[in-house]
Structures are given as C-alpha cells and as structure tokens.
Enzyme design. Structure first.
Site, PDB file in Angstrom:
ATOM      1  N   LYS A 141       5.369  -8.186  32.531  1.00  0.00           N
ATOM      2  CA  LYS A 141       6.706  -7.506  32.647  1.00  0.00           C
ATOM      3  C   LYS A 141       7.083  -7.102  34.080  1.00  0.00           C
ATOM      4  O   LYS A 141       7.972  -6.594  34.782  1.00  0.00           O
ATOM      5  CB  LYS A 141       6.158  -6.165  32.260  1.00  0.00           C
ATOM      6  CG  LYS A 141       5.435  -6.065  30.633  1.00  0.00           C
ATOM      7  CD  LYS A 141       6.663  -6.527  29.800  1.00  0.00           C
ATOM      8  CE  LYS A 141       6.340  -6.325  28.210  1.00  0.00           C
ATOM      9  NZ  LYS A 141       5.564  -7.174  28.412  1.00  0.00           N
ATOM     10  N   GLU A 227       6.240   3.356  36.305  1.00  0.00           N
ATOM     11  CA  GLU A 227       7.555   3.159  35.534  1.00  0.00           C
ATOM     12  C   GLU A 227       7.718   4.850  35.588  1.00  0.00           C
ATOM     13  O   GLU A 227       6.896   5.422  34.752  1.00  0.00           O
ATOM     14  CB  GLU A 227       8.190   2.443  34.661  1.00  0.00           C
ATOM     15  CG  GLU A 227       8.341   0.871  35.088  1.00  0.00           C
ATOM     16  CD  GLU A 227       8.802   0.304  33.361  1.00  0.00           C
ATOM     17  OE1 GLU A 227      10.088  -0.297  33.866  1.00  0.00           O
ATOM     18  OE2 GLU A 227       8.823   1.110  32.718  1.00  0.00           O
ATOM     19  N   LYS A 263       7.236   0.920  17.833  1.00  0.00           N
ATOM     20  CA  LYS A 263       8.385   0.921  17.172  1.00  0.00           C
ATOM     21  C   LYS A 263       7.768   1.312  15.345  1.00  0.00           C
ATOM     22  O   LYS A 263       7.201   0.763  14.630  1.00  0.00           O
ATOM     23  CB  LYS A 263       9.269  -0.855  16.726  1.00  0.00           C
ATOM     24  CG  LYS A 263       9.687  -0.506  18.198  1.00  0.00           C
ATOM     25  CD  LYS A 263       9.822  -2.032  17.985  1.00  0.00           C
ATOM     26  CE  LYS A 263       9.732  -2.988  19.641  1.00  0.00           C
ATOM     27  NZ  LYS A 263       9.839  -3.942  20.035  1.00  0.00           N
TER      28      LYS A 263
END
Length: 264
Positions: A141, A227, A263
């Site tokens: 990532k 992040e 999800k």
C-alpha cells in the site's frame, strides 16, 4: 479475483518473466485458500471442466472445502492453523508434485504476496491474479500511495513508507501536523485485517502493537503505515479484469456499508 473470473484465465501465461509469453490451458487448478473462498473457486473450476485441488491444514482435516475438490493435500503439518496457508514455498512444492497448472489464491492469506506470485512464475505455474511486478506495486500500500502521488492522484495524509516503531509514528504526526483520529493499516494484505483506528495519543502504542501482530498473523508480514482517518467516507471501487491481453472494467460499486472495516 473471485472464482467467476476464472473464465478470463482459461488460457494463461506459463511464464511471466520474459517478452511475449507462451500460454497453456489450465487442466488442474489449486485453491491456496480454505472454506467458502476455496469452494467458490472449485465450483467455477468444475463448471469450466477444470480438475480442482484443495490444500488443508491439519486442523481443517474435516473441513468441507477439502471434500469439494477433486484432490486434496495436507500442508503445514507442523505449522500453525493460519501459518499452514501462508507457507507459500510448501504450497508451490505440493502444486509441482501434483502437476498443478495454476494456483488461485482467493482473497486474504497469500493473495497479495508478491513472493508467492514470483515463485509461481519461476516454477512455471500460472498465478491467477496480477503479474508479480503489478502485485509488488499495488500489493504494498505504501508503494501504491507513492504511485498515486506521482500521477497527481489526491491521497489523504500518510506516511511515505512503512513504519515499525512508535517513534516513527509520532514523528510523522508531528512533522505533518496530522491530528487525531488516524488509522494504522497493514501495508500488505487487506480485508480489514491489521487495521486500528486511534483517536487519542495515549492509545498509539497499543494500537501499533496490535496492528503489527494481526498483520503478521494474517499476511505473514508485520509492515504497517499510518494515514489520517476519515470518518464516514464514501467507499467507491472500480474493479478491473484482465487476461494479460484484453482489459475491461466492471463498473463502479459502492462499498461504503461496512462492518469492522470490512465490506458487507
């Protein structure tokens, strides 16, 4: 890629290390996964007339997925239940010994492990998924973030590379003036594993340790990055499908409804 994507890979590359690659038909397909994920792969393979191969840990000896394949083989006999499915060297060895043409990783486990993809390519086994060079760019990532930044794609504030210590995390927050909440994320792998949202500085140390531990258990790699956390974002994806010659997109899908960073 899911089991239904196998049709696009009925003809695949034998080697992905040089020029224009010769292709061969998949006659025997291994699922390097377990449970429902493996069963879906077997179902797709059976519909396409492909012989299917299961692997299982000793703890999964009576698991349903073992009996849904045409063949099944024990891996990681002396490993942990999860470690058995992360031992890509043994998995490839078993595949070679049993004339497997292709390995489908499913999702999770080894699906984004570039070392696994490279070993498959080196041994002449088709990896049902991205080429190893592509996987290296997007499976990590932090490298994916760098690529996005290079092409002026907006990204939320985050570390430029992997972090391993609490001091590195604090240095990033201070130097970039990033305020809480932040999220610590596994650099390799996905599926909501190896993620911890941190809303207070006093929780940083424990969250970092837990994220690294979970990343190691789930993906065999403790690397994480940090992040700025965005509360209640819209999560929209566009899925790409390619057989190495033709590439199509499968339109967008809204993945905003999630449970435990996964999800629904």
């Amino acid at each position: 890629m899911r089991g239904a994507s196998l049709r696009a890979f009925r003809q695949v590359r034998r080697s992905q290390t040089t020029g224009r690659f010769p292709r061969r038909e998949i006659k025997k397909l291994m699922a390097a996964n377990r449970g429902e994920i493996a069963i879906r792969i077997f179902r797709a393979g059976t519909e396409l007339g492909i012989r299917t191969v299961a692997i299982y840990s000793k703890e999964d000896m009576r698991s349903v997925h073992r009996y849904k394949a045409d063949e099944s083989y024990l891996v990681g006999e002396f490993n942990t239940p999860v470690g058995a499915y992360l031992d890509y060297k043994e998995i490839v060895r078993v595949a070679k010994e049993n004339d497997v043409d292709a390995i489908h990783p499913g999702y999770g486990f080894l699906s984004e492990n570039v070392h696994f993809a490279r070993l498959c390519e080196a041994e002449g086994i088709a990896f049902v998924g991205p080429r190893s060079d592509v996987l290296n760019q997007f499976g990590d990532k932090t490298l994916a973030r760098q690529l996005a930044t290079k092409h002026s794609v907006p990204v939320v504030p985050g570390t430029e590379s992997e972090v391993t210590t609490l001091e590195e995390v604090k240095e990033f927050l201070t130097s970039q003036n990033v305020e809480f909440p932040v999220i610590i994320k596994a650099a390799h792998g996905g599926g909501g594993r190896g993620m911890r949202v941190v809303r207070r500085e006093e929780d940083l140390a424990e969250a970092l340790e837990r994220a690294q531990s979970e990343a190691t258990s789930a993906f065999g790699n403790p690397a994480v990055f940090v992040e700025k956390f965005v509360d209640r974002p819209r999560h929209v994806e566009v899925q790409i499908l390619s057989d190495g010659h033709e590439t199509v997109h499968l339109y967008e899908r809204d993945c905003s409804v999630q449970r435990r960073v996964q999800k629904v």
